[in-house]
Design an enzyme around this catalytic site. Structure first.
Site, PDB file in Angstrom:
ATOM      1  N   ARG A 174      47.771  61.202  18.552  1.00 45.02           N
ATOM      2  CA  ARG A 174      48.001  59.870  18.019  1.00 45.02           C
ATOM      3  C   ARG A 174      49.540  59.859  18.397  1.00 45.02           C
ATOM      4  O   ARG A 174      50.348  60.496  17.519  1.00 45.02           O
ATOM      5  CB  ARG A 174      47.769  59.425  16.546  1.00 45.02           C
ATOM      6  CG  ARG A 174      48.016  57.771  16.323  1.00 45.02           C
ATOM      7  CD  ARG A 174      47.883  57.734  15.027  1.00 45.02           C
ATOM      8  NE  ARG A 174      46.496  57.318  15.001  1.00 45.02           N
ATOM      9  CZ  ARG A 174      45.384  57.907  14.320  1.00 45.02           C
ATOM     10  NH1 ARG A 174      46.112  59.278  13.836  1.00 45.02           N
ATOM     11  NH2 ARG A 174      44.190  57.795  14.329  1.00 45.02           N
ATOM     12  N   GLU A 260      32.200  58.813  11.349  1.00 44.01           N
ATOM     13  CA  GLU A 260      33.201  59.775  10.861  1.00 44.01           C
ATOM     14  C   GLU A 260      33.351  59.808   9.453  1.00 44.01           C
ATOM     15  O   GLU A 260      32.881  59.089   8.628  1.00 44.01           O
ATOM     16  CB  GLU A 260      34.588  58.972  10.956  1.00 44.01           C
ATOM     17  CG  GLU A 260      35.842  59.631  10.787  1.00 44.01           C
ATOM     18  CD  GLU A 260      37.184  59.317  10.828  1.00 44.01           C
ATOM     19  OE1 GLU A 260      38.205  59.672  10.237  1.00 44.01           O
ATOM     20  OE2 GLU A 260      37.299  58.293  12.014  1.00 44.01           O
ATOM     21  N   GLU A 265      42.024  63.709   3.507  1.00 43.52           N
ATOM     22  CA  GLU A 265      42.953  63.280   4.607  1.00 43.52           C
ATOM     23  C   GLU A 265      44.329  63.005   3.763  1.00 43.52           C
ATOM     24  O   GLU A 265      44.027  62.320   2.758  1.00 43.52           O
ATOM     25  CB  GLU A 265      42.289  62.124   5.241  1.00 43.52           C
ATOM     26  CG  GLU A 265      43.534  61.703   6.302  1.00 43.52           C
ATOM     27  CD  GLU A 265      42.845  60.544   7.156  1.00 43.52           C
ATOM     28  OE1 GLU A 265      43.346  60.051   8.035  1.00 43.52           O
ATOM     29  OE2 GLU A 265      41.873  59.858   6.741  1.00 43.52           O
TER      30      GLU A 265
END
Length: 398
Positions: A174, A260, A265
């Protein structure tokens, strides 16, 4: 003469009344003093404490709130009669801590709690003592092809992808951070993913990339019913440290659903001041996603069902053990340092597909790089997300 006699009688009468009053008062006080103290003091202990330690350690320093007894009268004294004081080194096993409070009359009350120090072994899940016990008639068996202790200095290309061009997802990062395989190393007992700032931007797919991260994926697919865990220490930059399961999707060949499963995270440092981003540098953040795809006509817009636990420490302060029992397509349990932390039930889709264990270190547009960057000044440890081990378990008949 009569006057003196009357005065004398009055004096003796008053004296007699005074003597009687004093005598009565003394008897009352004496009676009060003689009443026994039969009210027992009270004391309350904390709940038992379970601590997991790494294999090879002799024990763990454990802090707890030392109980102090109370009584209706002053002078009660609390004493520890067994166990160890708070912040002592507790040995492996169970230590029972007992406290007694005694008042001046000898009345007592006691309470106890255990400090349980467990040494995880690599032949069963880290959280096997905290709700991840195998069902009756079953046992946990390690899936070696999806587990790695990261010993030595060689990356195991038979178990893991580290090149985005070969893992079947074709995701190169990203912006502004590009996934690069040379940022992945194995050394000092860890899988290391080190972030960087390029000396000059790299032009790839028409995009100028200024920073580098990396992504590692399992070659064997992850399945429902398995238990997944890693021991990870986050990097200290604005970039992420993650452990999750990614699912392939294809509108032509299927599966149509794009799922997902995020086990953990977090970021090393926050630049986003929005309320929803609070604590993302000291959090155990999990999520389940059904992403929007044109061919997935059953949903409009991406759907998610998250769960989290806010930590008292930064994710980069030490190693944490993050675990996930993908118990069924509709029930997923998450463990932190051997204890059940949170869970997700009834996610936005049935998680009944197979995916790939993924460790991605990337930039987020919601946590942008700022002027306080440490990419040029940070040490290897500051810039590196370290995975001590990754382990996968499945249930088999005993």
């Amino acid at each position: 003469m009569m006057l003196n006699t009357i005065k004398e009688k009055g004096f003796f009468t008053m004296l007699l009344l005074l003597i009687i009053a004093c005598s009565s008062s003394g008897e009352d006080e004496k009676e009060e003093e003689q009443q026994p103290d039969i009210i027992h003091p009270t004391i309350t202990c904390t709940e038992s404490i379970t601590v997991f330690i790494d294999a090879g350690k002799n024990g763990a320093s454990v802090a707890y709130s030392t109980p102090i007894g109370t009584d209706d009268l002053p002078g009660a004294v609390t004493t520890q009669t067994s166990g160890l004081a708070s912040e002592s080194l507790f040995p492996i096993g169970t230590t029972t801590n007992t406290f007694i409070v005694e008042d001046k009359a000898g009345n007592t009350a006691t309470c106890s709690f255990d400090v349980i120090v467990l040494e995880p072994s690599n032949d069963k899940p880290y959280a096997v003592k905290e709700g991840a016990e195998a069902p009756v008639g079953k046992k946990w068996v390690k899936v070696d092809t999806m587990s790695d202790e990261f010993e030595g200095n060689t990356f195991d290309d038979t178990k893991w992808h580290r090149y985005p061009s070969s893992d079947g997802f074709s995701w190169i990062g990203r912006p502004p951070a590009l996934f690069e395989a040379d940022n992945v190393t194995v050394a000092n007992g860890n899988l290391n993913i080190t972030v960087e700032k390029f000396d000059a931007p790299k032009r790839v797919n028409g995009i100028d990339w200024t920073h580098g991260g990396a992504i590692v994926r399992s070659k064997i697919t992850a399945k429902p019913g398995y238990y997944y865990e890693c021991r990870m220490q986050a990097n200290k930059t604005i970039m992420s440290s993650t452990f999750w399961i990614a699912f392939k999707q294809n509108c032509n060949t299927g599966p149509v659903r794009k799922l997902e499963l995020d086990i953990q995270e977090c970021v090393g440092r926050l630049t986003n001041t929005a309320a929803w981003a609070d604590n993302f540098d000291q959090i155990y953040a999990s999520n389940t996603w059904r992403h929007e795809r044109e061919c997935d006509t059953e949903v409009t817009g991406s759907k998610q069902s998250p769960a989290k636990t806010v930590l008292s420490e930064k994710n980069n302060s030490r190693y944490f053990v993050y675990g996930c029992w993908w118990k069924s397509p509709t029930e997923i349990l998450f463990y932190l340092d051997g204890k059940l932390s949170h869970s997700i039930t009834n996610p936005p889709a049935d998680f009944d597909l197979e995916g790939h264990i993924t460790m991605a270190i990337e930039t987020y547009d919601w946590n942008p790089i700022d002027a306080n960057t440490i990419f040029g000044t940070g040490s290897f440890d500051d810039l590196t997300t370290k995975y001590d081990w990754v382990r996968t378990w499945k249930l088999e008949n005993e």
